[in-house]
Write an enzyme that holds these catalytic residues in place. Sequence first.
Site, PDB file in Angstrom:
ATOM      1  N   ASP A 126       0.874  -1.147   0.209  1.00 36.69           N
ATOM      2  CA  ASP A 126      -0.018  -0.032  -0.058  1.00 36.69           C
ATOM      3  C   ASP A 126       0.863   1.482  -0.012  1.00 36.69           C
ATOM      4  OD1 ASP A 126      -2.138   1.737  -0.017  1.00 36.69           O
ATOM      5  OD2 ASP A 126      -2.722   1.357   2.118  1.00 36.69           O
TER       6      ASP A 126
ATOM      7  N   ASP B  52      -2.802   2.650  -6.148  1.00 32.86           N
ATOM      8  CA  ASP B  52      -1.667   2.675  -4.863  1.00 32.86           C
ATOM      9  C   ASP B  52      -1.716   1.289  -4.096  1.00 32.86           C
ATOM     10  OD1 ASP B  52      -4.167   3.045  -3.869  1.00 32.86           O
ATOM     11  OD2 ASP B  52      -3.498   4.660  -2.552  1.00 32.86           O
ATOM     12  N   GLU B  53      -2.473   0.230  -4.550  1.00 34.73           N
ATOM     13  CA  GLU B  53      -2.224  -0.979  -3.536  1.00 34.73           C
ATOM     14  C   GLU B  53      -2.492  -2.228  -4.257  1.00 34.73           C
ATOM     15  OE1 GLU B  53      -5.243  -1.621  -0.538  1.00 34.73           O
ATOM     16  OE2 GLU B  53      -6.583  -0.177  -1.397  1.00 34.73           O
TER      17      GLU B  53
END
Length: 363
Positions: A14, A109-110
């Site tokens: 993350d 983003d993860e």
Amino acid sequence: MSTDAPSRKIIHVDMDAFYASVEQRDFPEEYAGRPIAVGGRPPRGVVMTASYEARPYGVHSAQPSVEAKRLCPDLVFVKPRMDVYRDVSRDIRAIFARYTDVIEPLSLDEAYLDVTDPKQGPPSGTLIARRIREAIADETGLTASAGVAPSKFLAKVASDRDKPDGLTVVTPDQVMDFIAELDIEAFHGVGPVTAERMRALGIQSGADLQAVEESDLVKHFGRRGHFFYRIAHGRDTRPVRPNRTRKSVGAERTFRDDVAEPEAMMERLEPIAERVMRRMKRAERRGRTVTLKMKSFRHDVSTRQVTLDRFVRSESDLLAIARRLLHDPHPPEEPVRLLGLSVSNLSDPGAEVFAVQMELPFP
């Protein structure tokens, strides 16, 4: 934890305040060390991501910008650069791909990674997570937090344990103790309402949840009770799924001024419909379920939805459906500050759609 199958090695990566961190990296003279929020400016905007300097003031994502500015008077608003964020995200996923092809992106983003059988490096989820985080820092100048565990649920919870720039590892023999220490809100599927019901039953933590019989959980929470029982005992066998199936395609927009008249709303929906259909074409999808989203000037959100017996074919088709939803049962009684359209119930990527009935101009 169940020992019926070999233990998996799953990493959840993350990125830390991703959008805001990219802006601080690219424009250090303006933003480094300052509380910034990526998103729309007050009074109509919404915070997409807040830097860690802004978070102690209570600024967070999905928050109205006017409220964020009230909490943090020195907050700097930054217009999002989605193309840049997508490029950086591709660079990060290329780093993941050095170690495994079993990658399940959740957003820009993860992502989850299954490194049970890695392509290179040591057969250690912990060491691979360290190498990935080091590569991200060296090659992008950004930091990432990671969780390593035998399941997706535990890996995701672990990645949030030591943010920012942290690494938390849950080994198979630590699973039950780790779960026991969690607050009940940390469990997937436990929102505010369910958490309140659980606390009324004396279930405050993972240890409390582990102590409840499965039959009692089913009695109080229906079929979800089976899931809560399994997850509390470390039984999460969900695989990391590469190329996750997209469930919907949509777009929305927040307006500078409230919109009160139905025809004005339809005008605002035109570019939104155009954007949705462009994204559908790029994804090689067609869908049958259309959802209209409306947010009033009081920030109350409502949706109207219809499922067709055919696929949505064009921008004009989507707009005609949006008009029907807008007026059925009646137009919004209050001015709106946001409108959105999404199409779901999608076809497979690239699939040809047959047997579409033509609409002819019958008298």
